[in-house]
Design an enzyme around this catalytic site. Structure first.
Site, PDB file in Angstrom:
ATOM      1  N   SER A  10      37.147  36.843  49.671  1.00 61.83           N
ATOM      2  CA  SER A  10      36.108  36.288  48.579  1.00 61.83           C
ATOM      3  C   SER A  10      36.566  34.594  48.341  1.00 61.83           C
ATOM      4  CB  SER A  10      36.498  37.350  47.240  1.00 61.83           C
ATOM      5  OG  SER A  10      35.683  36.406  46.513  1.00 61.83           O
ATOM      6  N   HIS A  33      32.942  37.034  51.911  1.00 62.10           N
ATOM      7  CA  HIS A  33      32.425  37.597  50.725  1.00 62.10           C
ATOM      8  C   HIS A  33      32.038  36.516  49.726  1.00 62.10           C
ATOM      9  CE1 HIS A  33      31.814  40.876  47.805  1.00 62.10           C
ATOM     10  NE2 HIS A  33      32.150  40.094  46.767  1.00 62.10           N
ATOM     11  N   ASP A  35      30.631  35.280  46.200  1.00 63.04           N
ATOM     12  CA  ASP A  35      30.406  36.033  44.655  1.00 63.04           C
ATOM     13  C   ASP A  35      29.351  34.981  43.946  1.00 63.04           C
ATOM     14  OD1 ASP A  35      31.930  38.310  44.489  1.00 63.04           O
ATOM     15  OD2 ASP A  35      33.356  36.774  44.886  1.00 63.04           O
ATOM     16  N   MET A  37      27.192  34.448  40.550  1.00 57.04           N
ATOM     17  CA  MET A  37      26.955  34.884  39.348  1.00 57.04           C
ATOM     18  C   MET A  37      25.991  34.138  38.754  1.00 57.04           C
ATOM     19  SD  MET A  37      31.247  35.578  38.634  1.00 57.04           S
ATOM     20  CE  MET A  37      32.050  36.279  39.970  1.00 57.04           C
ATOM     21  N   HIS A  66      27.360  39.019  47.326  1.00 57.71           N
ATOM     22  CA  HIS A  66      27.562  40.004  46.361  1.00 57.71           C
ATOM     23  C   HIS A  66      26.822  39.312  44.988  1.00 57.71           C
ATOM     24  CE1 HIS A  66      30.405  41.924  43.313  1.00 57.71           C
ATOM     25  NE2 HIS A  66      29.198  42.561  43.079  1.00 57.71           N
ATOM     26  N   MET A  68      25.909  39.096  41.383  1.00 56.84           N
ATOM     27  CA  MET A  68      25.846  39.565  40.227  1.00 56.84           C
ATOM     28  C   MET A  68      25.181  38.933  39.209  1.00 56.84           C
ATOM     29  SD  MET A  68      30.153  39.622  40.631  1.00 56.84           S
ATOM     30  CE  MET A  68      29.965  38.600  41.742  1.00 56.84           C
ATOM     31  N   ASP A 175      35.889  46.071  45.977  1.00 53.64           N
ATOM     32  CA  ASP A 175      36.056  44.478  45.533  1.00 53.64           C
ATOM     33  C   ASP A 175      36.575  44.643  44.257  1.00 53.64           C
ATOM     34  OD1 ASP A 175      35.434  41.901  44.935  1.00 53.64           O
ATOM     35  OD2 ASP A 175      33.528  42.194  44.694  1.00 53.64           O
TER      36      ASP A 175
HETATM   37  C1  DX5 Z   1      34.822  39.724  40.975  1.00 55.12           C
HETATM   38  C2  DX5 Z   1      34.179  39.439  42.505  1.00 55.12           C
HETATM   39  C3  DX5 Z   1      35.281  39.626  43.357  1.00 55.12           C
HETATM   40  C4  DX5 Z   1      36.539  38.751  43.246  1.00 55.12           C
HETATM   41  C5  DX5 Z   1      37.651  39.554  43.769  1.00 55.12           C
HETATM   42  O1  DX5 Z   1      33.655  39.594  40.160  1.00 55.12           O
HETATM   43  O2  DX5 Z   1      33.185  40.222  42.792  1.00 55.12           O
HETATM   44  O3  DX5 Z   1      34.968  39.436  44.532  1.00 55.12           O
HETATM   45  O4  DX5 Z   1      36.378  37.468  43.869  1.00 55.12           O
HETATM   46  O5  DX5 Z   1      38.954  38.727  43.693  1.00 55.12           O
HETATM   47  P1  DX5 Z   1      40.326  39.262  43.711  1.00 55.12           P
HETATM   48  O6  DX5 Z   1      40.434  39.825  45.141  1.00 55.12           O
HETATM   49  O7  DX5 Z   1      41.226  38.408  43.332  1.00 55.12           O
HETATM   50  O8  DX5 Z   1      40.445  40.411  42.483  1.00 55.12           O
HETATM   51 ZN    ZN Z   2      32.527  40.195  44.765  1.00 49.62          ZN
END
Ligand code: DX5
Ligand code: ZN
Length: 223
Positions: A10, A33, A35, A37, A66, A68, A175
């Site tokens: 990620s 990956h 993220d 947000m 991903h 969010m 995740d």
């Molecule tokens: C959290 C994200 C994850 C995050 C995971 O909302 O969706 O993808 O980056 O990070 P770790 O592996 O450190 O928990």
């Molecule tokens: Zn994620």
């Protein structure tokens, strides 16, 4: 045929001032990956489509976006058009998940459905036939570096059963909080794809961390 673990670092835990270099450091990952947000669906803000388009230009690894975000209907197809391999939306944010999946696929990507730790899988089983990936969140979405919530593993086991029985065709992704201490239990429960942020980018050698996680998961899958 035996399952092969897929490792998706990620980018959330990478140095955002050096994104191209950070992408290059995980070139031997299976997926990257990303993220996204929006500070509404989750209490954090990261990056959006223009940055994903730029990452797509330099990444040798397929992107796993991903989202969010609220109103994924409006935004998800753009991430597919940008060339992402997989675009995941949250079940809790969708009014019509089937329509989102259709639009993502029509734009050329795989479609993923994510569920937060407290969201029952059973509430969304009926739409999963239209998706290619199921992302089971093992932390509350919003931040990297949180502790793994093992209570979500029964959802992974249930999804695995349905896939193995031929009732669903999808990759099971996990995740949040995946590292050397937690990846084996996730693999045993039936995960195919493991997202790891801090465990990869927090390591001195991300390539070695990816290889070690992959080997651990493969061994646990073989049982
Ligand atoms: C959290 C994200 C994850 C995050 C995971 O909302 O969706 O993808 O980056 O990070 P770790 O592996 O450190 O928990
Ligand atoms: Zn994620």
């Amino acid at each position: 045929m035996s399952r092969q673990p897929l490792i998706a670092p990620s980018l959330l835990s990478a140095d955002f001032a050096r994104i191209a270099d950070e992408v290059a450091r995980v070139a031997d990952a299976d997926w990257l990956h990303v993220d996204v947000m929006d500070a509404h669906f989750v209490p954090n803000l990261t990056l959006g489509l223009p940055v994903v388009e730029a990452i797509q230009q330099v990444s040798p690894v397929p992107l796993d976006c991903h989202l969010m975000i609220e109103n994924p209907e409006r935004w998800a197809p753009g991430y597919a058009e940008a060339g992402s391999r997989n675009v995941t939306v949250h079940a809790e944010a969708c009014t019509d998940p089937r329509a989102v999946a259709r639009d993502i696929r029509a734009a050329g990507a795989l479609a993923g459905l994510a569920i937060k730790p407290g969201t029952p899988l059973e509430d969304h089983l009926d739409v999963l036939a239209d998706f290619d990936t199921l992302l089971v969140m093992s932390v509350e979405p919003g931040f990297g570096g949180q502790s793994f919530i093992a209570d979500v593993l029964p959802k992974v086991r249930r999804a695995r059963e349905l896939v193995d029985a031929g009732e669903l065709t999808l990759l099971v992704e996990i995740d949040g909080g995946i590292n050397a201490d937690t990846i084996e239990q996730a693999a045993e429960a039936g995960v195919d794809m493991f997202v790891a942020g801090s465990a990869v980018y927090g390591a001195d050698d991300p390539a070695r961390a990816i290889a070690a996680l992959r080997a651990q998961a493969a061994a646990a899958m073989r049982g």
